[in-house]
Design a protein around this motif. Structure first.
Motif, PDB file in Angstrom:
ATOM      1  N   LYS A 164       0.826  -1.212   0.000  1.00 14.27           N
ATOM      2  CA  LYS A 164       0.000   0.000   0.000  1.00 14.27           C
ATOM      3  C   LYS A 164       0.862   1.264   0.000  1.00 14.27           C
ATOM      4  O   LYS A 164       0.521   2.256  -0.648  1.00 14.27           O
ATOM      5  CB  LYS A 164      -0.939  -0.005   1.207  1.00 14.27           C
ATOM      6  CG  LYS A 164      -2.033  -1.057   1.127  1.00 14.27           C
ATOM      7  CD  LYS A 164      -2.881  -1.071   2.392  1.00 14.27           C
ATOM      8  CE  LYS A 164      -3.935  -2.160   2.335  1.00 14.27           C
ATOM      9  NZ  LYS A 164      -4.758  -2.219   3.567  1.00 14.27           N
ATOM     10  N   SER A 165       1.980   1.201   0.715  1.00 14.88           N
ATOM     11  CA  SER A 165       2.881   2.362   0.721  1.00 14.88           C
ATOM     12  C   SER A 165       3.537   2.543  -0.647  1.00 14.88           C
ATOM     13  O   SER A 165       3.779   3.668  -1.090  1.00 14.88           O
ATOM     14  CB  SER A 165       3.951   2.203   1.807  1.00 14.88           C
ATOM     15  OG  SER A 165       4.828   1.126   1.515  1.00 14.88           O
ATOM     16  N   GLN A 166       3.805   1.424  -1.336  1.00 14.78           N
ATOM     17  CA  GLN A 166       4.368   1.489  -2.686  1.00 14.78           C
ATOM     18  C   GLN A 166       3.361   2.102  -3.662  1.00 14.78           C
ATOM     19  O   GLN A 166       3.734   2.829  -4.586  1.00 14.78           O
ATOM     20  CB  GLN A 166       4.755   0.085  -3.162  1.00 14.78           C
ATOM     21  CG  GLN A 166       5.950  -0.517  -2.444  1.00 14.78           C
ATOM     22  CD  GLN A 166       7.228   0.251  -2.726  1.00 14.78           C
ATOM     23  OE1 GLN A 166       7.585   0.489  -3.874  1.00 14.78           O
ATOM     24  NE2 GLN A 166       7.914   0.656  -1.663  1.00 14.78           N
ATOM     25  N   LEU A 167       2.087   1.812  -3.462  1.00 11.00           N
ATOM     26  CA  LEU A 167       1.040   2.387  -4.311  1.00 11.00           C
ATOM     27  C   LEU A 167       1.074   3.912  -4.237  1.00 11.00           C
ATOM     28  O   LEU A 167       0.985   4.595  -5.260  1.00 11.00           O
ATOM     29  CB  LEU A 167      -0.333   1.869  -3.877  1.00 11.00           C
ATOM     30  CG  LEU A 167      -1.544   2.542  -4.541  1.00 11.00           C
ATOM     31  CD1 LEU A 167      -1.603   2.187  -6.023  1.00 11.00           C
ATOM     32  CD2 LEU A 167      -2.844   2.136  -3.845  1.00 11.00           C
ATOM     33  N   LYS A 168       1.222   4.463  -3.040  1.00 11.55           N
ATOM     34  CA  LYS A 168       1.220   5.917  -2.865  1.00 11.55           C
ATOM     35  C   LYS A 168       2.387   6.575  -3.604  1.00 11.55           C
ATOM     36  O   LYS A 168       2.279   7.714  -4.057  1.00 11.55           O
ATOM     37  CB  LYS A 168       1.279   6.259  -1.375  1.00 11.55           C
ATOM     38  CG  LYS A 168       0.038   5.828  -0.605  1.00 11.55           C
ATOM     39  CD  LYS A 168       0.192   6.100   0.885  1.00 11.55           C
ATOM     40  CE  LYS A 168      -1.034   5.617   1.658  1.00 11.55           C
ATOM     41  NZ  LYS A 168      -0.881   5.823   3.125  1.00 11.55           N
ATOM     42  N   LEU A 169       3.489   5.845  -3.739  1.00  5.36           N
ATOM     43  CA  LEU A 169       4.668   6.401  -4.407  1.00  5.36           C
ATOM     44  C   LEU A 169       4.483   6.523  -5.916  1.00  5.36           C
ATOM     45  O   LEU A 169       5.166   7.315  -6.566  1.00  5.36           O
ATOM     46  CB  LEU A 169       5.895   5.527  -4.122  1.00  5.36           C
ATOM     47  CG  LEU A 169       6.341   5.421  -2.653  1.00  5.36           C
ATOM     48  CD1 LEU A 169       7.518   4.459  -2.536  1.00  5.36           C
ATOM     49  CD2 LEU A 169       6.710   6.792  -2.100  1.00  5.36           C
ATOM     50  N   THR A 170       3.558   5.741  -6.474  1.00 16.07           N
ATOM     51  CA  THR A 170       3.436   5.699  -7.941  1.00 16.07           C
ATOM     52  C   THR A 170       2.951   7.011  -8.534  1.00 16.07           C
ATOM     53  O   THR A 170       3.207   7.290  -9.706  1.00 16.07           O
ATOM     54  CB  THR A 170       2.474   4.574  -8.378  1.00 16.07           C
ATOM     55  OG1 THR A 170       1.181   4.796  -7.795  1.00 16.07           O
ATOM     56  CG2 THR A 170       2.995   3.215  -7.961  1.00 16.07           C
ATOM     57  N   LYS A 171       2.253   7.832  -7.741  1.00 14.21           N
ATOM     58  CA  LYS A 171       1.740   9.085  -8.309  1.00 14.21           C
ATOM     59  C   LYS A 171       2.874  10.022  -8.733  1.00 14.21           C
ATOM     60  O   LYS A 171       2.658  10.944  -9.510  1.00 14.21           O
ATOM     61  CB  LYS A 171       0.806   9.788  -7.329  1.00 14.21           C
ATOM     62  CG  LYS A 171       1.467  10.340  -6.097  1.00 14.21           C
ATOM     63  CD  LYS A 171       0.503  11.190  -5.265  1.00 14.21           C
ATOM     64  CE  LYS A 171      -0.626  10.372  -4.724  1.00 14.21           C
ATOM     65  NZ  LYS A 171      -1.495  11.165  -3.802  1.00 14.21           N
ATOM     66  N   ASN A 172       4.085   9.768  -8.232  1.00 17.44           N
ATOM     67  CA  ASN A 172       5.240  10.578  -8.627  1.00 17.44           C
ATOM     68  C   ASN A 172       6.022   9.957  -9.782  1.00 17.44           C
ATOM     69  O   ASN A 172       7.016  10.520 -10.235  1.00 17.44           O
ATOM     70  CB  ASN A 172       6.174  10.774  -7.432  1.00 17.44           C
ATOM     71  CG  ASN A 172       5.527  11.591  -6.329  1.00 17.44           C
ATOM     72  OD1 ASN A 172       4.888  12.603  -6.604  1.00 17.44           O
ATOM     73  ND2 ASN A 172       5.676  11.149  -5.090  1.00 17.44           N
ATOM     74  N   GLN A 173       5.567   8.789 -10.260  1.00 17.66           N
ATOM     75  CA  GLN A 173       6.288   8.107 -11.333  1.00 17.66           C
ATOM     76  C   GLN A 173       5.745   8.444 -12.716  1.00 17.66           C
ATOM     77  O   GLN A 173       6.395   8.183 -13.716  1.00 17.66           O
ATOM     78  CB  GLN A 173       6.243   6.588 -11.110  1.00 17.66           C
ATOM     79  CG  GLN A 173       7.042   6.128  -9.897  1.00 17.66           C
ATOM     80  CD  GLN A 173       6.984   4.628  -9.717  1.00 17.66           C
ATOM     81  OE1 GLN A 173       6.060   4.090  -9.118  1.00 17.66           O
ATOM     82  NE2 GLN A 173       7.978   3.940 -10.243  1.00 17.66           N
TER      83      GLN A 173
END
Length: 594
Positions: A164-173
Motif C-alpha cells: 500500500k505504501s508502494q502504491l502511494k509512491l506511484t503518483k510521482n512516477q
C-alpha cells in the motif's frame, strides 16, 4: 523462518473471489481517477467486468490445477481494456505450472513472480507507475520479507502494508498522475485485489484504508480540465480461439496503434490495442487465426460523455445513417453499430469492416453476408449508459420497412419512461436518415424542447428525398432481393436503375436507365427537376468505393444550386451490401418552395 502454510484449491479460489468482490466495490472511484493512458473513465468498468467474469464463470474443479485453469480462462474472456487484460495475464502466470494440490508460502512467491512476468511480457511498452509496477513490487516485497517474521499471518500483513505504501509512491512516477495527485486506477485496483486476497487467506476482513471519499472530492475539482487529446480513437479487443506466438502478433500489429497488450490462457489469445483502424486489426488477425469475438469502444466519445455535465437531450441513431465523423463529433450524435455476419464472424458496421473489405469478402465467400438485428439487451444496456449522461433520448432508426432495428429499439425503449426515451421510425436510410438525425441534433443545440424536436423530426422526414445510382445488381442477386434471371437480363441490357424510398419507407425503383453514363446523368436530371420545383435546404452525398464519381456528382450539384454539400462520406456497409460496389447517392431536404 515462518512455518510452512499450505493453501488448498478452496483457499485460493475463495481468496481470488474475495479480492474480485473488493475491486467491484470501488468501480465508480476507479472510473473517476482514470487519467492514464487516456482519460476515458472506464478502468473501473473494465476491472469490474473481469472480476465479475471470474466470480460468475470460474469453478472449483477436481484439482488445484484445473481450478486455476478455470479462473484463468474466466479472467481472459472477461477482460476489457488495458488494465483488465494485463490483470488477466497476471492471473494466467500465477496459475502456470502448478502440479501439487496446494500452494505454500514458499512457492507462492514463485507463482506471483510468474504472474508479473506474464503480465509484463503481454505489454508492448510497459510504463512504470501503473499496475505492472505494483505486480513486481508484490513478489519483491514477499521475497524480502520472507525470513523476517514469526508467523505467516504477520508476514502477509506486513507485505500488504508495504504494498500500500508502494502504491502511494506511484503518483510521482507518471507526470499525469502527479499533476492530478492521484494514483493509477489500474494500480489501485490491483492493490485492492491483493488486500482482499490476503484478508481471505488470513480469514480477516479487508482493510481498504485508501481514503476513497476524500480523494474523490479532490479529483472532481480537476476532472473537467483533463486534456481529451486522444491520438488513437478506438480501444479494440479481439479474442482468438487459438494459442499463438505473442511476439509475432506484436510485430504484426504494433504499427497500427499503441497500448498494445496481448494476453493468453491455455485455450485463448486476446489482443488489446488503441487504434484508428479497428477494421485493419480484424483483417490482419482474420488471415491466419480464428476470431471468436471482437469489441470496439470509441474513446473520444467516452471522454466527451464522461467529462461533461449531464445534457438535456441525446440524439441516437444506428450506423445505417450515413453521417461523416466530423459532424458526429461536432453535434455529439450517438451511433449504434449494426452487425454483419460474414462467414460466421460478426463485424461491426463502420468499425471492424470497411466497404473495400466487404466487397472482397463477398467475392471470396460462397455464402452471402447477412445483417443481424441488435439484441434488445444490448440496446437496453446502451440506453442505461446514455441515461447517465442525458436526461432524455430521441432515437432515429432506419426505416422499419427495411430492417427490424426499429422494432428492437422500440421494445427496449418500453423499459423506460415514455417521457424520457422516444423512438422515431425515419422511414429512410443512408444519408437521408443521416440528414434527419443531423437536423434533430442541431435543434437540440438550439435548445428546442424534447417535444419540439420530436414533432419537427416527424414532419421533416416527408421532406427528405434520396436518389441512389446502382452500378451493378450483382449483390441484389446474391442477396436474393431480385431473381438470378432478372439479374442476368439486367446485365445484358446494362440496366443501372435509380433507387429511392417512398413515403412509407419502402425501397422503390425511381427510374430504369440503360447504361452507366445515362444513369449518372439521370440522377442529376432528377435532382435538378426537384430543385426547380421545391428548392433545396441542404444535401449530402455518399458512395461505395467510388469517391471519384461522388466528387463529380458534387461538382454538378454545386453548378445547379451554388451550395456545397453538408458532407461526402463512405456508405454504411449495410447499404453497400445491397447497393453494390460503385454505387453513389444524393439525399436532400426540400426547400421553402415545398
Amino acid at each position: 523462518m515462518i512455518n510452512i502454510k499450505k493453501l488448498s484449491k478452496n483457499n485460493i479460489y475463495d481468496a481470488i473471489v474475495t479480492g474480485a468482490k473488493d475491486v467491484i466495490k470501488i468501480k465508480d472511484y476507479l472510473n473517476e481517477i482514470n487519467v492514464f493512458p487516456v482519460k476515458d473513465g472506464d478502468t473501473g468498468t473494465n476491472m469490474t467486468n473481469i472480476m465479475t467474469s471470474i466470480i460468475e464463470n470460474a469453478k472449483i474443479e477436481e484439482t488445484l490445477k484445473d481450478t486455476l485453469k478455470s479462473i484463468s480462462n474466466a479472467a481472459l474472456i472477461g477482460s476489457k481494456g488495458n488494465s483488465g487484460l494485463i490483470f488477466s495475464q497476471f492471473i494466467y502466470g500465477f496459475t502456470k505450472d502448478i502440479n501439487l494440490d496446494y500452494i505454500d508460502n514458499l512457492n507462492l512467491i514463485n507463482q506471483l513472480e510468474k504472474g508479473y512476468y506474464y503480465a509484463y511480457q503481454s505489454i508492448e511498452n510497459p510504463v512504470e507507475g501503473t499496475m505492472i509496477t505494483l505486480m513486481r513490487s508484490l513478489y519483491e516485497i514477499m521475497n524480502n520479507e520472507k525470513d523476517k517474521h514469526n508467523s505467516f499471518e504477520e508476514y502477509l500483513i506486513k507485505v500488504n502494508e508495504i504494498l500500500k505504501s508502494q502504491l502511494k509512491l506511484t503518483k510521482n512516477q507518471l507526470k499525469i498522475l502527479k499533476k492530478y495527485d492521484v494514483v493509477d486506477a489500474g494500480a489501485l485496483a490491483f492493490t485492492i485485489f491483493i488486500d482482499g486476497f490476503i484478508s481471505s487467506v488470513l480469514n480477516n476482513e479487508a482493510n481498504n484504508d485508501f481514503n476513497i471519499e476524500e480523494k474523490t472530492l479532490k479529483v472532481d475539482k480537476v476532472i473537467d480540465h483533463i486534456n481529451n487529446d486522444i491520438k488513437y480513437r478506438y480501444c479494440t479487443e479481439v479474442l482468438l480461439s487459438t494459442n499463438i506466438d505473442i511476439v509475432t502478433l506484436k510485430e504484426n500489429l504494433k504499427q497500427y496503434g499503441d497500448s498494445l497488450v496481448i494476453g493468453k490462457s491455455e485455450e485463448f489469445t486476446k489482443v488489446h490495442i488503441h487504434t484508428n483502424n479497428p477494421d485493419k486489426i480484424v483483417e490482419v488477425l482474420q488471415k491466419n487465426n480464428m476470431i471468436k469475438t471482437t469489441k470496439v469502444d470509441d474513446m473520444i466519445n467516452q471522454s466527451i460523455l464522461n467529462n461533461h455535465e449531464k445534457s438535456e437531450i441525446c440524439i441516437l441513431t444506428d450506423s445505417i445513417a450515413d453521417i461523416d465523423q466530423k459532424t458526429i463529433d461536432h453535434l455529439n450524435i450517438q451511433i449504434f453499430p449494426i452487425n454483419l455476419n460474414i462467414a460466421d464472424l460478426i463485424y461491426y458496421d463502420k468499425l471492424t469492416i470497411n466497404n473495400k473489405q466487404l466487397i472482397k469478402l463477398i467475392n471470396e465467400n460462397q455464402q452471402f453476408p447477412k445483417t443481424s438485428s441488435p439484441s434488445t439487451i444490448s440496446v437496453i444496456e446502451l440506453l442505461d449508459n446514455l441515461k447517465n449522461h442525458y436526461k432524455k433520448i430521441i432515437i432515429i432508426t432506419v426505416s422499419s420497412k427495411m430492417s427490424s432495428t426499429y422494432n428492437v429499439f422500440n421494445n427496449a425503449a418500453k423499459q423506460f419512461n415514455n417521457n424520457e426515451v422516444t423512438v422515431i421510425d425515419s422511414k429512410l436510410n443512408s444519408i437521408a436518415q443521416g440528414l434527419l438525425a443531423i437536423n434533430a441534433a442541431n435543434m437540440v443545440r438550439e435548445n428546442n424542447s424534447f417535444e419540439e424536436v420530436i414533432n419537427t423530426t416527424n414532419k421533416l422526414r416527408d421532406e427528405i428525398e434520396i436518389l441512389v445510382r446502382v452500378k451493378t445488381l450483382d449483390n441484389m442477386v446474391k442477396g436474393g432481393r431480385i431473381s438470378k434471371g432478372l439479374g442476368v437480363f439486367a446485365r445484358l441490357i446494362r440496366l443501372n436503375p435509380i433507387i429511392s424510398i417512398d413515403k412509407d419507407g419502402n425501397g422503390i425503383i425511381k427510374s430504369k436507365v440503360i447504361g452507366k453514363k445515362n444513369s449518372f446523368k439521370k440522377i442529376i436530371k432528377t435532382f435538378k427537376r426537384a430543385y426547380k420545383k421545391y428548392g433545396v435546404k441542404t444535401y449530402a452525398i455518399t458512395h461505395v468505393n467510388n469517391l471519384k464519381e461522388a466528387e463529380k456528382l458534387k461538382t454538378a450539384i454545386i453548378k445547379i444550386t451554388n451550395l456545397k454539400p453538408e458532407y461526402i462520406t463512405d456508405a454504411s456497409s449495410v447499404i453497400a451490401l445491397n447497393a453494390g460496389n460503385g454505387a453513389i447517392a444524393i439525399s436532400y431536404i426540400k426547400g421553402v418552395k415545398s
